[in-house]
Scaffold this motif. Sequence first.
Motif, mmCIF file in Angstrom:
data_model
loop_
_atom_site.group_PDB
_atom_site.id
_atom_site.type_symbol
_atom_site.label_atom_id
_atom_site.label_comp_id
_atom_site.label_asym_id
_atom_site.label_seq_id
_atom_site.Cartn_x
_atom_site.Cartn_y
_atom_site.Cartn_z
ATOM 1 N N ASP A 45 0.753 -1.294 0.040
ATOM 2 C CA ASP A 45 -0.135 0.002 -0.025
ATOM 3 C C ASP A 45 0.883 1.449 0.070
ATOM 4 N N LEU A 46 2.157 1.125 -0.326
ATOM 5 C CA LEU A 46 3.020 2.480 -0.588
ATOM 6 C C LEU A 46 2.906 2.674 -2.176
ATOM 7 N N TYR A 47 2.791 3.665 -2.363
ATOM 8 C CA TYR A 47 2.782 4.099 -4.056
ATOM 9 C C TYR A 47 3.799 4.964 -4.462
ATOM 10 N N THR A 48 4.427 5.838 -3.713
ATOM 11 C CA THR A 48 5.448 6.642 -4.122
ATOM 12 C C THR A 48 6.387 6.954 -2.841
ATOM 13 N N LEU A 49 7.582 7.140 -3.497
ATOM 14 C CA LEU A 49 8.620 7.417 -2.426
ATOM 15 C C LEU A 49 9.703 8.380 -2.803
ATOM 16 N N ARG A 50 10.539 9.200 -1.883
ATOM 17 C CA ARG A 50 11.491 10.064 -2.389
ATOM 18 C C ARG A 50 12.697 9.881 -1.260
ATOM 19 N N PHE A 51 13.984 10.059 -1.579
ATOM 20 C CA PHE A 51 14.976 9.881 -0.731
ATOM 21 C C PHE A 51 15.345 11.343 -0.118
ATOM 22 N N LYS A 52 15.772 11.341 1.182
ATOM 23 C CA LYS A 52 16.159 12.460 1.811
ATOM 24 C C LYS A 52 17.714 12.480 1.695
ATOM 25 N N ASN A 53 18.253 11.360 1.987
ATOM 26 C CA ASN A 53 19.703 10.845 1.877
ATOM 27 C C ASN A 53 19.912 9.527 1.390
ATOM 28 N N ASP A 54 21.128 9.047 1.653
ATOM 29 C CA ASP A 54 21.600 7.775 0.968
ATOM 30 C C ASP A 54 20.941 6.628 1.850
ATOM 31 N N SER A 55 20.149 6.800 3.057
ATOM 32 C CA SER A 55 19.379 5.853 4.063
ATOM 33 C C SER A 55 18.348 6.004 4.438
ATOM 34 N N VAL A 56 17.904 7.243 4.193
ATOM 35 C CA VAL A 56 16.527 7.698 4.805
ATOM 36 C C VAL A 56 15.486 8.181 3.443
ATOM 37 N N ALA A 57 14.373 7.557 3.555
ATOM 38 C CA ALA A 57 13.573 7.926 2.319
ATOM 39 C C ALA A 57 11.988 7.928 3.080
ATOM 40 N N TYR A 58 11.009 8.954 2.328
ATOM 41 C CA TYR A 58 9.920 8.812 3.025
ATOM 42 C C TYR A 58 8.760 8.224 1.584
ATOM 43 N N ALA A 59 7.945 7.582 2.127
ATOM 44 C CA ALA A 59 6.964 6.854 1.114
ATOM 45 C C ALA A 59 5.809 7.224 1.587
ATOM 46 N N ALA A 60 4.669 7.320 0.674
ATOM 47 C CA ALA A 60 3.355 7.454 1.040
ATOM 48 C C ALA A 60 2.418 6.513 -0.056
ATOM 49 N N GLY A 61 1.042 6.524 0.431
ATOM 50 C CA GLY A 61 0.419 5.685 -0.136
ATOM 51 C C GLY A 61 -1.236 5.698 0.303
ATOM 52 N N ASN A 74 -3.720 6.060 2.750
ATOM 53 C CA ASN A 74 -4.271 6.616 4.178
ATOM 54 C C ASN A 74 -2.804 7.065 5.084
ATOM 55 N N ARG A 75 -1.754 7.173 4.486
ATOM 56 C CA ARG A 75 -0.507 7.395 5.461
ATOM 57 C C ARG A 75 0.762 7.990 4.603
ATOM 58 N N VAL A 76 1.574 8.458 5.462
ATOM 59 C CA VAL A 76 2.957 8.691 4.975
ATOM 60 C C VAL A 76 3.719 8.305 6.107
ATOM 61 N N VAL A 77 4.927 7.577 5.513
ATOM 62 C CA VAL A 77 6.029 6.876 6.213
ATOM 63 C C VAL A 77 7.328 7.267 6.182
ATOM 64 N N LYS A 78 7.921 7.142 7.089
ATOM 65 C CA LYS A 78 9.761 7.162 7.020
ATOM 66 C C LYS A 78 10.286 6.105 6.992
ATOM 67 N N LEU A 79 11.172 5.870 5.981
ATOM 68 C CA LEU A 79 12.042 4.322 5.972
ATOM 69 C C LEU A 79 13.279 4.677 6.132
ATOM 70 N N ILE A 80 13.991 3.600 7.115
ATOM 71 C CA ILE A 80 15.317 3.969 7.096
ATOM 72 C C ILE A 80 15.991 2.602 6.843
ATOM 73 N N LEU A 81 16.753 2.800 5.817
ATOM 74 C CA LEU A 81 17.543 1.446 5.129
ATOM 75 C C LEU A 81 18.828 1.183 6.060
ATOM 76 N N LYS A 82 18.986 -0.206 6.361
ATOM 77 C CA LYS A 82 20.045 -0.608 7.384
ATOM 78 C C LYS A 82 20.758 -1.803 6.864
ATOM 79 N N ASN A 83 21.915 -1.968 7.132
ATOM 80 C CA ASN A 83 22.896 -2.918 6.813
ATOM 81 C C ASN A 83 22.406 -4.250 7.500
#
Length: 347
Positions: free
Chosen positions: A320-336, A338-347
């Motif tokens: 249920d996530l339709y779109t996303l954009r990166f803030k930096n190389d490990s943090v992105a924000y996505a929406a879809g 009924n919501r907006v979420v923060k995504l943190i990519l990890k090793n």
Amino acid sequence: MKKIVLLFCISILFLACKEEKKISYTKVSLNEIHSDSINIRAIVLDSNQLWFAGSNGKYGAIELSTNKKFRGRVSKDSLHPEFRSIAKTSKAVFILSVANPALLYKISNDKKEVKLVYQEENEKVFYDSMQFLDDQFGVAMGDPVANCLNIIITKDGGNSWQKVPCASLPKVEEGEAAFAASNSNVLLRNNKIIIVSGGKKSRCFVSEDKGITWNVYDTPIVQGKEMTGIFTADFYDENIGFIAGGDYEKQEDNSKNKAITKDGGKTWKLVGQNTGFGYASCVQFVPNSKGEALVCVGGTGLHYSNDSGKTWLKLLDDKDLYTLRFKNDSVAYAAGKNRVVKLILKN
């Protein structure tokens, strides 16, 4: 002297190896930062704010450091338009609705003024995507209303918009249009405008001179039906780009749904055949990855690649996530949905 030379060579070798080392993410954390009864397919980031626009006339902004929220709603003649395109300059934010009538609003940075700057009425009008290159030049594109893609351009910071006449554009094929899946059909890189289409024909339209002249290039993405083709695109720079999509009616199908270019969209090569995601709603390059790392959201979850799309790792089952954009190389924000979420990519 030999020791100095040896040490210098070792240092150069070490730095070269360090520079070429890839960051491989293996997991992602998700934190919901906004919820509402709204479908969001358009987000844009600035230094400390995320703007969003969606269904039922709703739009808003979230301060990322404090999570303070602003919510607005557009109403025109009892109509609450659906917004699937958003873009910003340093002075304002712009939101553009789909369907008839097309309504393009300029919102001041202080959120106090909302002004209609463009309106188009046509039973076929349907805008899909919008982007600004700088504080003056912006482009929006949509489905054909005649025998070409519907393209409007601003050169004065979004205060006025002019339609590019069909005589100046390549003709579309029968059944060729575009998808308003994630506000990622049009991309601006220096003087270059890149636009992708979908449907019964799925191609890449490129202008090297800000829309004065155009070339159109075929892609190998699955096409031929109304709901097939390119749904999303991203360019790491002027040359390296990625397109994704598939068959919306066969969301698990991961064949002929992703391709890469290294010559600015002129030629495309299928990658990741029968692996990774199926139907794709939004694909984005990871910043500082030399164009090798990508993240995609869509009908089969969130997937990550660090080898230019050849192989993919599923990091989330969330469909249920339709779109996303990166803030930096490990943090992105996505929406879809009924919501907006923060995504943190990890090793």
